[in-house]
Design a protein around this motif. Structure first.
Motif, short mmCIF file in Angstrom:
data_model
loop_
_atom_site.label_atom_id
_atom_site.label_comp_id
_atom_site.label_asym_id
_atom_site.label_seq_id
_atom_site.Cartn_x
_atom_site.Cartn_y
_atom_site.Cartn_z
N LEU A 74 35.23 -55.33 -21.61
CA LEU A 74 33.89 -55.51 -22.44
C LEU A 74 33.61 -54.25 -20.97
O LEU A 74 33.26 -54.23 -19.92
N LYS A 75 32.36 -54.13 -22.33
CA LYS A 75 31.65 -52.37 -21.66
C LYS A 75 30.47 -53.37 -21.00
O LYS A 75 29.82 -53.73 -21.51
N TYR A 76 30.28 -53.27 -19.41
CA TYR A 76 28.72 -52.94 -19.52
C TYR A 76 28.00 -52.13 -18.85
O TYR A 76 28.46 -51.52 -18.17
N LYS A 77 26.36 -51.91 -18.74
CA LYS A 77 26.18 -51.18 -17.90
C LYS A 77 25.65 -51.92 -16.61
O LYS A 77 24.96 -53.14 -16.71
N GLY A 78 26.13 -51.29 -15.74
CA GLY A 78 25.82 -51.88 -14.21
C GLY A 78 24.93 -51.18 -13.25
O GLY A 78 24.51 -49.89 -13.41
N GLN A 79 24.03 -52.89 -11.89
CA GLN A 79 23.05 -51.68 -11.42
C GLN A 79 23.69 -51.86 -10.47
O GLN A 79 24.18 -53.39 -10.25
N PHE A 80 24.07 -51.40 -8.80
CA PHE A 80 24.52 -52.01 -7.40
C PHE A 80 23.69 -51.48 -6.71
O PHE A 80 23.55 -50.98 -6.33
N LEU A 81 22.63 -52.43 -5.57
CA LEU A 81 23.01 -52.18 -4.89
C LEU A 81 22.98 -52.77 -3.15
O LEU A 81 23.35 -53.55 -2.81
N PHE A 82 23.89 -51.46 -2.57
CA PHE A 82 24.94 -52.24 -1.65
C PHE A 82 24.66 -51.00 -0.95
O PHE A 82 23.51 -50.72 0.12
N ASP A 83 25.50 -49.64 -0.02
CA ASP A 83 25.40 -49.05 0.67
C ASP A 83 24.36 -47.84 0.41
O ASP A 83 23.59 -47.39 1.04
N ASP A 84 24.43 -48.03 -1.11
CA ASP A 84 23.99 -46.76 -1.94
C ASP A 84 23.52 -47.75 -3.00
O ASP A 84 23.52 -48.64 -3.41
N ILE A 85 22.62 -47.18 -3.74
CA ILE A 85 22.00 -47.10 -5.06
C ILE A 85 23.17 -46.39 -6.51
O ILE A 85 23.11 -45.91 -6.15
N VAL A 86 24.20 -47.64 -7.03
CA VAL A 86 25.00 -47.42 -8.33
C VAL A 86 24.43 -47.64 -9.43
O VAL A 86 24.44 -49.27 -9.47
N GLU A 87 24.10 -46.58 -10.48
CA GLU A 87 24.01 -47.56 -12.04
C GLU A 87 25.33 -46.45 -12.26
O GLU A 87 25.75 -45.57 -12.64
N LYS A 88 25.74 -47.04 -12.85
CA LYS A 88 27.32 -47.07 -13.88
C LYS A 88 27.33 -47.99 -14.55
O LYS A 88 27.31 -49.00 -14.55
N GLY A 220 18.45 -62.67 -0.69
CA GLY A 220 16.75 -62.70 -1.26
C GLY A 220 16.87 -61.04 -0.52
O GLY A 220 17.23 -60.00 -0.07
N ALA A 221 15.24 -59.97 -1.73
CA ALA A 221 14.95 -58.40 -0.64
C ALA A 221 15.67 -57.46 -1.82
O ALA A 221 15.94 -56.74 -1.58
N GLU A 222 16.43 -57.96 -2.66
CA GLU A 222 17.56 -57.10 -3.94
C GLU A 222 18.25 -56.81 -2.38
O GLU A 222 18.99 -56.04 -3.03
N ARG A 223 18.64 -57.50 -1.27
CA ARG A 223 19.96 -57.17 -0.61
C ARG A 223 21.54 -57.41 -0.94
O ARG A 223 21.61 -58.43 -2.00
N ASP A 224 22.54 -56.41 -1.26
CA ASP A 224 23.25 -56.92 -1.31
C ASP A 224 23.67 -57.13 -2.93
O ASP A 224 24.07 -58.15 -3.59
N SER A 225 23.07 -56.55 -3.98
CA SER A 225 22.62 -57.26 -5.07
C SER A 225 23.45 -56.56 -6.54
O SER A 225 23.88 -55.42 -6.47
N MET A 226 23.95 -56.58 -7.38
CA MET A 226 24.50 -56.53 -8.69
C MET A 226 23.90 -57.00 -9.74
O MET A 226 23.41 -58.39 -10.15
N GLU A 227 23.78 -56.21 -10.80
CA GLU A 227 22.67 -56.55 -12.48
C GLU A 227 23.81 -56.15 -13.29
O GLU A 227 24.52 -54.68 -13.87
N LEU A 228 24.69 -56.86 -13.85
CA LEU A 228 25.84 -56.48 -15.38
C LEU A 228 24.93 -56.64 -16.74
O LEU A 228 24.17 -57.72 -16.83
N GLN A 229 24.54 -56.32 -17.40
CA GLN A 229 23.91 -55.40 -19.15
C GLN A 229 24.93 -55.48 -19.79
O GLN A 229 25.92 -54.49 -19.86
N LEU A 230 25.46 -56.31 -20.80
CA LEU A 230 26.33 -55.86 -22.05
C LEU A 230 26.02 -54.95 -22.92
O LEU A 230 24.81 -54.60 -22.96
#
Length: 241
Positions: A74-88, A220-230
């Motif tokens: 399935l496809k999800y809208k993703g937001q990733f905060l690691f070395d950079d902020i990636v939304e895809k 904590g503090a949203e370090r190395d975080s990720m979120e997926l939304q269907l």
């Protein structure tokens, strides 16, 4: 001579008549060779003539809060905060690891994403029963134990069920917190470690008839975080195998 000729003719007629008559003597043995009809036992299982059981109502362990049978991605809208902020947009694979007696074992895993470590691509291993979804620590010993005896390995947690699960720790008490909230057609599982300010957290939100609609994890503090939304634009058959 005439008498002998008459006897010969009568013999020929009798022999010819016997050859054309139906062979009733073999009817009984032929009946035993008829293809056996399929019978149904009290459990609605089909039983063939050789006494082998064929289950016509195969238990699929369908859980309305997990993904529908046959959905493999399935496809999800993703937001990733690691070395950079990636939304895809990303693809989540719903992989069947094993079919067990009382449930199914799955792995939920994302396709590779730039800047996201490989170990974070897997959302985990999930043992799905009709009324519960467990998250399993995917060690070799745990998987062997589950497959061989279907005993829940230590460290397993229920991340979805009908009833809520209350946190065993008070809100501000340091330690690992786990709880499950019931919100209409949604089941929201949360876990976090507040022993340190950078403790790990993870959450799953499941919705009936949809499966996993939201996932979050990080520190904590949203370090190395990720979120997926269907992605609600998923269409039947578009991303299915």
């Amino acid at each position: 001579m005439k008498n002998i000729s008459i006897i010969i003719v009568l013999g020929i007629v009798l022999v010819s008549g016997c050859a054309k008559s139906p062979n009733y003597s073999n009817q009984g043995s032929n009946a035993n060779n008829v293809q056996p009809s399929i019978q149904t036992n009290s459990n609605n299982n089909q039983v063939d003539g050789s006494n082998n059981t064929k289950n016509t109502n195969e238990e699929t362990f369908g859980n309305s809060f997990f993904f529908k049978s046959g959905v493999s991605q399935l496809k999800y809208k993703g937001q990733f905060l690691f070395d950079d902020i990636v939304e895809k947009d990303v693809i989540l694979k719903i992989n069947v690891v094993d079919n067990l007696k009382y449930g199914k074992l799955y792995e939920l895993k994302l396709d590779p994403i730039e800047s996201v470590p490989n170990e974070r691509l897997s959302l985990g291993y999930f043992y799905v029963q009709k009324d519960k979804v467990y998250k399993i620590e995917p060690t070799k010993d745990n998987l062997i134990k589950l497959k061989s005896s279907e005993e829940m390995p230590s460290g397993s947690v229920i991340v979805c069920q009908e009833q809520e699960i209350k946190d065993t720790l008070s809100k501000n008490k340091p330690g690992w917190h786990h709880y499950l909230e019931v919100n209409g057609d949604k089941r929201e599982y949360h876990s976090f470690n507040n022993q340190v300010s950078t403790g790990y957290y993870e959450s799953f939100i499941w919705e009936s008839s949809k499966g996993l609609i939201n996932y979050k994890s990080g520190y904590g503090a949203e370090r190395d975080s990720m979120e997926l939304q269907l992605d609600n634009n998923n269409k039947h058959g578009e991303l299915f195998q």
